[in-house]
Design an enzyme around this catalytic site. Structure first.
Site, short mmCIF file in Angstrom:
data_model
loop_
_atom_site.label_atom_id
_atom_site.label_comp_id
_atom_site.label_asym_id
_atom_site.label_seq_id
_atom_site.Cartn_x
_atom_site.Cartn_y
_atom_site.Cartn_z
N HIS A 171 47.20 10.58 -27.15
CA HIS A 171 48.28 10.15 -28.04
C HIS A 171 49.57 10.88 -27.66
CE1 HIS A 171 44.50 9.48 -30.15
NE2 HIS A 171 45.10 8.58 -30.90
N HIS A 180 51.62 5.29 -29.53
CA HIS A 180 50.81 6.14 -30.40
C HIS A 180 49.52 6.58 -29.75
CE1 HIS A 180 48.89 7.72 -34.00
NE2 HIS A 180 47.84 6.96 -33.73
N GLU A 195 36.75 16.26 -55.43
CA GLU A 195 35.69 16.80 -54.57
C GLU A 195 36.14 16.87 -53.11
OE1 GLU A 195 33.48 14.99 -58.08
OE2 GLU A 195 35.12 14.34 -56.75
N HIS A 220 24.32 8.41 -60.71
CA HIS A 220 24.40 9.86 -60.69
C HIS A 220 23.12 10.51 -60.16
CE1 HIS A 220 27.98 9.18 -62.97
NE2 HIS A 220 28.16 10.47 -63.23
#
Length: 685
Positions: free
Chosen positions: A27, A274, A429, A490
Site C-alpha cells: 500500500h 491505496h 467488549e 447467552h
C-alpha cells in the site's frame, strides 16, 4: 520549508513506494500522503530516543493504518532506531536498506503489517483496522496510571504522550468508536490521533459508504478537534501538534486532509494508489514531482538526511533519556520500594510472594461458583501484585472481578482517580480487548472480563494478544448452558472450541474452587502468553481433595482425579462443571465393580505441552473405552476419546429454561454419563 526537511520527507516517500514496488505488493499511497506528518511528528514532536527504543518514558507512536507499514519502516531506518534482541537494545540498526528492499518477503524484518516483538521501534501489531486506535487508549491509560502510582514531588517519571496515525478505515470500524468514546469519558489528555482524511478506500471514494462529519462526532465524544486542509503543510501540522499537547483535559484529534499517492501523475487521489504497487511509470512521475535525481538507484538516501534526523530527533531524545535516567537514579534512592516495582514492570518480573495469599478451599458439596472463587483469588493476587489492573464490560457484579479497595480508574470529575485499579469499560467488549492489549504493551498486567458468549465481540484483540505474546488475562464467566433462563443468545456453545483452536492462548476451564486457585497460580507467571479463564455462574461442588487427587494437577492441563487399581475399562474425561458429574458416574461404576478412571481436563493447551509419556500415563493408549463430557461443542474432544469413544456435548444451541431442566434435556445427567460409560467399558474389555 528548507531543502533538507523536504528532502527528508521525499526520502520517506521514495523508500516507501520502492519497497512496495520491489515486493510487487503493498500500500504505497498512504505512506506518500503522510510523509510530511510523519516527519513533523518524529523530527519535531516525539520524545523518543532512537538509541534506546525500550526507554520507559518514551512517547509512543502507533501506526493504526498498518497497511502503510513502509511509512514506519522507512522512518525507523532513517532515524537510526536501534535493534532489540532478547529484550535488550543492541548496537545495531533495527532496519537496514536491505531490510527495506525485502519488504513482505519470507523471514524479513519488514512484514506486510507492523509486528510487535519482530521489528524494533514497532510499538504494537497493527493491520486489522481500529485495533491500533484501541491499543493507544490502553497505552494512554497506562501512562496515567503509572504517573499516579509512581510519580512523586520532584520526580515526574511518567509523562509520555501517545500519538496515533489513523485513517478512514479506522473511523469506520466500530472498535475505534468504542475506544474513542472511552478515551473521551476518561479525559485522556495524553492522547492525539492524527486522522488521515484522504477519503479513499479500496472500493473507491468514501462517498460510497462514509459521509459523516468525523470531527463533529469526536467533539461529541469530548475530544479536542482541529482540522487541517493541507497534508503537506508541516508548519501547520507542528502548530496543531503543539496545540494538542497543550490541551491536557481531553484527548485530541487532528483531522488532516491529504491526497493519497501524492505526487503520482495519474494515480494520486485514486483508489489504485491505496492497495497496489504504483508501477514504474507512476513512480518515475512521482519522483519527478519530488525533484528526485533520475540517475540514482532504488532505495537511495541522499547525503545529510540521516544526519538531519540525528540532529533533531536523535539529539533531543538522547538528552531527554539521559535526564530521565539521572532522575530515576535519584528516585531509586528516595523511593527504593517504588523503584523496585518499576524494575519489575520493565523487566516483566513478578514480586516475591505474589501468590502467598492464594486461598485453599475446604471440601463442600454445595460449593461455590467458579466466578466467585476466582474473585477471591483475584483479590488475593492483586494484594501482592499492585500493577495488576483491569475491569469488565459493565459486568463486574456478575464476573466478580472488582479489586476490593482498588478504586475506580476515572478522572476526578467522575469521582475516581487515575490511580484506580478498576477500569469501567462500559458495554464495549471489543474496545476492552484492544485497550487491555495497549495496557499490557506498557508492562502492566491487564485483565478484562465478561460473559463467555461475548468473547465473540473480542475475537480480534484476543487473537492479537496471542500474536503479540501479551500476558492479558481474559476472565469469562457464564461458561455453559448453566446460564439457564437467559437462553441460547447467552449460552456459549462454540466459544471454547474457538479459543482452544487459536494458537498461543492458554484456555482453562476449572472444575472447582481449588482448580481455580491453581489456574491463577499457573497463569500469572506466564509473561508471554494470554490466558482465558472460563468460569461458571452456578455453584460447583468443591471436590474433597483428601479423597481425590490434588488440584495441583491442573498445571499439567489434565490429570487423573480418581482411578481404579490397574488398567481401567473406561476413562471419563471432563472439564469445568461436568467434572463433578463424571465423578458421580465413576462412584456408581466403582460400586458395581467396573474399573473406571476420572480425568479432569481443565486445559487442552497445558495438556498438549506435556510429554508424550505423561499424556499416555493419564490417557493410556490401550484403554479404548472413553467418555468425554462438556457442555459445549464436541469439536476437539475426539483427539482424547478416539473414533469409537463417546462424547456427551452440545450439538445444537441451548434453550431458555431453568438450568436443571436444560441439563436433563441435553443429557448432562449422572444417568446419561453412567449409561455411556457402561457401553464404553464393554469396548475396553
Amino acid at each position: 520549508m528548507s531543502t533538507l526537511p523536504q528532502l527528508a520527507i521525499n526520502t520517506i516517500r521514495t523508500l516507501s513506494m520502492e519497497g512496495v514496488e520491489r515486493a510487487n505488493s503493498g500500500h504505497p499511497g498512504t505512506a506518500m500522503a503522510l510523509a510530511p506528518a510523519m516527519y513533523a511528528v518524529w523530527q519535531h514532536d516525539l520524545k523518543y530516543d532512537p538509541a534506546d527504543p525500550c526507554w520507559p518514558a518514551r512517547d509512543r507512536f502507533v501506526l493504526s493504518v498498518g497497511h502503510a507499514s513502509m511509512l514506519l519502516y522507512s522512518t525507523l531506518f532513517l532515524t537510526g532506531v536501534k535493534d532489540i534482541r532478547d529484550g535488550k537494545v543492541v548496537d545495531a540498526p533495527s532496519l537496514t536498506v536491505e531490510d527495506l528492499s525485502q519488504f513482505r518477503q519470507l523471514n524479513s524484518k519488514t512484514p506486510g503489517h507492523p509486528e510487535y516483538r519482530f521489528t524494533a521501534g514497532v510499538e504494537t501489531t497493527t493491520g486489522p483496522l481500529g485495533q491500533g486506535c484501541g491499543n493507544s487508549v490502553g497505552m494512554a491509560i497506562a501512562q496515567k496510571w503509572m504517573s499516579a502510582r509512581y510519580d512523586r514531588p520532584g520526580f515526574k517519571l511518567f509523562d509520555y504522550h501517545v500519538t496515533v496515525f489513523c485513517g478512514d478505515g479506522d473511523m469506520m470500524e466500530g472498535v475505534a468508536s468504542e475506544a474513542a468514546s472511552t478515551a473521551g469519558h476518561l479525559a485522556l489528555g495524553n492522547l492525539t490521533w492524527i486522522y488521515d482524511s484522504n477519503q479513499i478506500s479500496i472500493e473507491g471514494s468514501t462517498d460510497l459508504a462514509f459521509t459523516e462529519n468525523v470531527g463533529k462526532r469526536f467533539e461529541a465524544y469530548g475530544w479536542h478537534v482541529q482540522t487541517l486542509t493541507d497534508g503537506n503543510d508541516v508548519d501547520a501540522i507542528l502548530a496543531a501538534l503543539k496545540a494538542a499537547r497543550a490541551v491536557t483535559d481531553r484527548p485530541s484529534m487532528i483531522v488532516l486532509k491529504t491526497v493519497i499517492g501524492y505526487g503520482a501523475p495519474k494515480k494520486a487521489g485514486t483508489a489504485s494508489a491505496h492497495g497496489e504497487p504504483l508501477g514504474a511509470e507512476e513512480i518515475k512521475g512521482a519522483k519527478a514531482a519530488y525533484g528526485w535525481p533520475e540517475d540514482v538507484p532504488d532505495f537511495y538516501v541522499p547525503d545529510g538526511v540521516k544526519e538531519h534526523f540525528a540532529e533533531g530527533l536523535g539529539k533531543r531524545g538522547a538528552e531527554a533519556n539521559a535526564e530521565w535516567r539521572e532522575l530515576f537514579s535519584a528516585y531509586r534512592e528516595a523511593h527504593p520500594d517504588l523503584a523496585a516495582e518499576i524494575d519489575c514492570i520493565i523487566e516483566h518480573r513478578l514480586p516475591e510472594g505474589w501468590d502467598k495469599d492464594i486461598p485453599t478451599f475446604e471440601a463442600d458439596a454445595k460449593g461455590v461458583a467458579s466466578r466467585a472463587s476466582s474473585g477471591q483469588v483475584l483479590n488475593a493476587v492483586a494484594k501482592n501484585l499492585p500493577w495488576m489492573i483491569g475491569g469488565s464490560a459493565d459486568l463486574t457484579p456478575s464476573t466478580k472481578t472488582d479489586i476490593k479497595g482498588g478504586g475506580s480508574f476515572q478522572p476526578e470529575k467522575w469521582n475516581g482517580s487515575y490511580g484506580g485499579r478498576n477500569i469501567h469499560f462500559g458495554v464495549r467488549e471489543h474496545a476492552m480487548g484492544s485497550i487491555c492489549n495497549g495496557i499490557a504493551l506498557s508492562g502492566i498486567r491487564a485483565y478484562g472480563s465478561g460473559f463467555l458468549i461475548f468473547s465473540d465481540y473480542m475475537k480480534a484483540p484476543i487473537r492479537l494478544s496471542a500474536i503479540m505474546e501479551l500476558p492479558v488475562l481474559y476472565i469469562f464467566t457464564h461458561d455453559s448452558i448453566g446460564v439457564g433462563e437467559d437462553g441460547p443468545t447467552h449460552q456459549p456453545i462454540e466459544q471454547l472450541a474457538q479459543l482452544r483452536a487459536t494458537p498461543g492462548i492458554m484456555t482453562i476451564r476449572p472444575s472447582d474452587a481449588n482448580e481455580v486457585a491453581e489456574a491463577w497460580r499457573t497463569l500469572i507467571p506466564m509473561t508471554h502468553k494470554p490466558a482465558v479463564l472460563a468460569l461458571s455462574r452456578q455453584n460447583l461442588p468443591t471436590i474433597d481433595r483428601t479423597k481425590y487427587a490434588s488440584a495441583s494437577g491442573l498445571a499439567k492441563g489434565g490429570y487423573v482425579l480418581a482411578s481404579c487399581e490397574g488398567k481401567p475399562d473406561v476413562i471419563l474425561i471432563a472439564s469445568g462443571s461436568e467434572v463433578s458429574l463424571v465423578v458421580a458416574a465413576y462412584e456408581k461404576l466403582t460400586e458395581e465393580g467396573i474399573k473406571a478412571r476420572v480425568v479432569s481436563m481443565p486445559s487442552f493447551d497445558l495438556f498438549e505441552e506435556q510429554s508424550q509419556e505423561y499424556r499416555d500415563s493419564v490417557l493410556p493408549p490401550d484403554v479404548i473405552g472413553r467418555v468425554a463430557v462438556e457442555q459445549a461443542a464436541a469439536f476437539g474432544w475426539d483427539r482424547y476419546v478416539g473414533l469409537g469413544g463417546a462424547i456427551i456435548a452440545m450439538n445444537t444451541f441451548g434453550a431458555s429454561a431453568p438450568a436443571s431442566a436444560l441439563l436433563t434435556k441435553f443429557g448432562f445427567t449422572p444417568e446419561a454419563v453412567y449409561d455411556a460409560a457402561k457401553r464404553q467399558a464393554l469396548r475396553g474389555k
